[in-house]
Design a protein around this motif. Structure first.
Motif, PDB file in Angstrom:
ATOM      1  N   PHE A   1      44.154  -1.019  39.945  1.00 30.57           N
ATOM      2  CA  PHE A   1      44.693  -1.114  38.592  1.00 30.57           C
ATOM      3  C   PHE A   1      45.163  -2.528  38.281  1.00 30.57           C
ATOM      4  N   SER A   2      45.304  -2.791  37.010  1.00 34.63           N
ATOM      5  CA  SER A   2      45.800  -4.088  36.548  1.00 34.63           C
ATOM      6  C   SER A   2      47.261  -4.255  36.955  1.00 34.63           C
ATOM      7  N   GLU A   3      47.714  -5.483  36.925  1.00 36.43           N
ATOM      8  CA  GLU A   3      49.107  -5.778  37.280  1.00 36.43           C
ATOM      9  C   GLU A   3      50.073  -5.020  36.362  1.00 36.43           C
ATOM     10  N   GLU A   4      49.744  -4.937  35.086  1.00 33.66           N
ATOM     11  CA  GLU A   4      50.615  -4.240  34.138  1.00 33.66           C
ATOM     12  C   GLU A   4      50.730  -2.755  34.477  1.00 33.66           C
ATOM     13  N   ALA A   5      49.612  -2.138  34.861  1.00 33.95           N
ATOM     14  CA  ALA A   5      49.635  -0.718  35.243  1.00 33.95           C
ATOM     15  C   ALA A   5      50.420  -0.525  36.542  1.00 33.95           C
ATOM     16  N   GLN A   6      50.292  -1.458  37.468  1.00 32.50           N
ATOM     17  CA  GLN A   6      51.051  -1.384  38.722  1.00 32.50           C
ATOM     18  C   GLN A   6      52.551  -1.505  38.447  1.00 32.50           C
ATOM     19  N   ILE A   7      52.915  -2.388  37.551  1.00 27.97           N
ATOM     20  CA  ILE A   7      54.329  -2.541  37.187  1.00 27.97           C
ATOM     21  C   ILE A   7      54.844  -1.249  36.572  1.00 27.97           C
ATOM     22  N   GLU A   8      54.064  -0.658  35.694  1.00 26.22           N
ATOM     23  CA  GLU A   8      54.442   0.617  35.077  1.00 26.22           C
ATOM     24  C   GLU A   8      54.648   1.685  36.146  1.00 26.22           C
ATOM     25  N   ALA A   9      53.767   1.718  37.127  1.00 25.21           N
ATOM     26  CA  ALA A   9      53.864   2.724  38.196  1.00 25.21           C
ATOM     27  C   ALA A   9      55.127   2.529  39.041  1.00 25.21           C
ATOM     28  N   VAL A  10      55.413   1.287  39.438  1.00 25.94           N
ATOM     29  CA  VAL A  10      56.596   1.069  40.290  1.00 25.94           C
ATOM     30  C   VAL A  10      57.891   1.254  39.518  1.00 25.94           C
TER      31      VAL A  10
ATOM     32  N   ILE B   1      55.675   3.725  45.339  1.00 30.14           N
ATOM     33  CA  ILE B   1      54.218   3.564  45.260  1.00 30.14           C
ATOM     34  C   ILE B   1      53.784   2.153  45.651  1.00 30.14           C
ATOM     35  N   ILE B   2      54.711   1.236  45.721  1.00 31.91           N
ATOM     36  CA  ILE B   2      54.360  -0.140  46.101  1.00 31.91           C
ATOM     37  C   ILE B   2      53.766  -0.202  47.497  1.00 31.91           C
ATOM     38  N   GLN B   3      54.096   0.776  48.339  1.00 35.91           N
ATOM     39  CA  GLN B   3      53.542   0.763  49.696  1.00 35.91           C
ATOM     40  C   GLN B   3      52.029   1.016  49.706  1.00 35.91           C
ATOM     41  N   TYR B   4      51.471   1.481  48.594  1.00 40.42           N
ATOM     42  CA  TYR B   4      50.030   1.717  48.492  1.00 40.42           C
ATOM     43  C   TYR B   4      49.295   0.534  47.861  1.00 40.42           C
ATOM     44  N   ILE B   5      50.027  -0.515  47.587  1.00 44.48           N
ATOM     45  CA  ILE B   5      49.441  -1.748  47.045  1.00 44.48           C
ATOM     46  C   ILE B   5      49.512  -2.786  48.163  1.00 44.48           C
ATOM     47  N   PRO B   6      48.392  -3.072  48.815  1.00 40.39           N
ATOM     48  CA  PRO B   6      48.424  -3.963  49.979  1.00 40.39           C
ATOM     49  C   PRO B   6      49.033  -5.343  49.709  1.00 40.39           C
ATOM     50  N   TYR B   7      48.699  -5.941  48.612  1.00 41.24           N
ATOM     51  CA  TYR B   7      49.216  -7.268  48.284  1.00 41.24           C
ATOM     52  C   TYR B   7      49.747  -7.280  46.859  1.00 41.24           C
TER      53      TYR B   7
ATOM     54  N   SER C   1      51.609  -8.289  43.556  1.00 43.81           N
ATOM     55  CA  SER C   1      51.947  -9.598  42.985  1.00 43.81           C
ATOM     56  C   SER C   1      53.468  -9.756  42.974  1.00 43.81           C
ATOM     57  N   PRO C   2      53.949 -10.986  42.846  1.00 40.03           N
ATOM     58  CA  PRO C   2      55.400 -11.202  42.762  1.00 40.03           C
ATOM     59  C   PRO C   2      56.052 -10.404  41.628  1.00 40.03           C
ATOM     60  N   LYS C   3      55.359 -10.264  40.499  1.00 40.69           N
ATOM     61  CA  LYS C   3      55.920  -9.496  39.377  1.00 40.69           C
ATOM     62  C   LYS C   3      56.049  -8.014  39.728  1.00 40.69           C
ATOM     63  N   VAL C   4      55.052  -7.476  40.415  1.00 43.86           N
ATOM     64  CA  VAL C   4      55.092  -6.063  40.816  1.00 43.86           C
ATOM     65  C   VAL C   4      56.215  -5.860  41.841  1.00 43.86           C
TER      66      VAL C   4
ATOM     67  N   LEU D   1      58.983  -7.603  42.199  1.00 39.88           N
ATOM     68  CA  LEU D   1      60.270  -7.719  41.510  1.00 39.88           C
ATOM     69  C   LEU D   1      60.579  -6.465  40.699  1.00 39.88           C
ATOM     70  N   ALA D   2      59.582  -5.920  40.025  1.00 38.13           N
ATOM     71  CA  ALA D   2      59.782  -4.702  39.229  1.00 38.13           C
ATOM     72  C   ALA D   2      60.194  -3.537  40.130  1.00 38.13           C
ATOM     73  N   ALA D   3      59.576  -3.413  41.287  1.00 40.19           N
ATOM     74  CA  ALA D   3      59.899  -2.320  42.218  1.00 40.19           C
ATOM     75  C   ALA D   3      61.303  -2.476  42.784  1.00 40.19           C
ATOM     76  N   VAL D   4      61.633  -3.679  43.167  1.00 37.76           N
ATOM     77  CA  VAL D   4      62.947  -3.955  43.775  1.00 37.76           C
ATOM     78  C   VAL D   4      64.075  -3.729  42.776  1.00 37.76           C
ATOM     79  N   LYS D   5      63.832  -4.025  41.524  1.00 39.41           N
ATOM     80  CA  LYS D   5      64.861  -3.821  40.501  1.00 39.41           C
ATOM     81  C   LYS D   5      65.190  -2.344  40.315  1.00 39.41           C
ATOM     82  N   VAL D   6      64.214  -1.476  40.572  1.00 40.31           N
ATOM     83  CA  VAL D   6      64.450  -0.041  40.455  1.00 40.31           C
ATOM     84  C   VAL D   6      65.093   0.505  41.727  1.00 40.31           C
TER      85      VAL D   6
END
Length: 183
Positions: free
Chosen positions: A119-128, A134-140, A142-145, A147-152
């Motif tokens: 998925f696109s970075e925007e969709a990944q951010i929405e998911a996290v 779910i970030i554990q299913y994204i191997p690499y 992005s820094p934005k993804v 940060l979005a996960a950590v903030k939650v």
């Protein structure tokens, strides 16, 4: 038959003769992959309105449509969020819509865990944002993804391989106990 040969030429007439004499009275048995290919050709050749109608009747038909339009993709997703698995090249907007629909009730969809990396970075951010695990299913991610996960949930930083310094700092800032999990 003679008038066909005269009108369309010898090659077409010979082709017709061969067809008539080849014993085409019984249909050829198609293999499974040939049947799938015929389905793809059929559904892809329909107009957008006909494709929408077909998808409304059975959402999984979206898998037979090559490069479906946004409206066709959205119709399939409106019926079932699982349609995202069968959509050929979903748009960024469709990816985000699928994430929202899947995560709406807090469910964790295994199909999403398989697709999230594509998925696109925007969709990944929405998911996290809906479920930071779910970030554990994204191997690499992005820094934005990250940060979005950590903030939650600051503790997901421990599930991020090669977490950025920014993600680590944000996690510790939000919950100092996270520091003991950092590498």
């Amino acid at each position: 038959m003679a008038h066909l040969i005269m009108k369309y030429g010898l090659s077409i007439g010979i082709g017709l003769l061969l067809l008539l004499n080849s014993g085409c009275s019984s249909p050829k048995q198609l293999s499974f992959s040939e049947k799938l290919q015929q389905q793809k050709i059929y559904y892809s050749s329909l107009s957008e309105e006909e494709q929408i109608k077909a998808v409304k009747e059975q959402w999984w038909r979206i898998g037979f449509i090559k490069n479906p339009t946004y409206r066709v993709q959205k119709t399939a997703l409106d019926i079932s969020p699982h349609a995202i698995e069968d959509i050929d090249h979903p748009t960024k907007e469709i990816q985000i819509l699928a994430v929202r629909k899947i995560m709406k009730d807090g469910s964790f969809n295994t199909a999403l865990t398989k697709l999230i990396n594509s998925f696109s970075e925007e969709a990944q951010i929405e998911a996290v944002k809906h479920n930071p695990q779910i970030i554990q299913y994204i191997p690499y991610p992005s820094p934005k993804v990250q940060l979005a996960a950590v903030k939650v949930n600051p503790f997901v930083v421990k599930n991020i391989i090669n977490a950025t310094d920014e993600a680590k700092q944000e996690a510790v800032k939000l919950n100092p106990r996270v520091a003991k999990f950092l590498r």
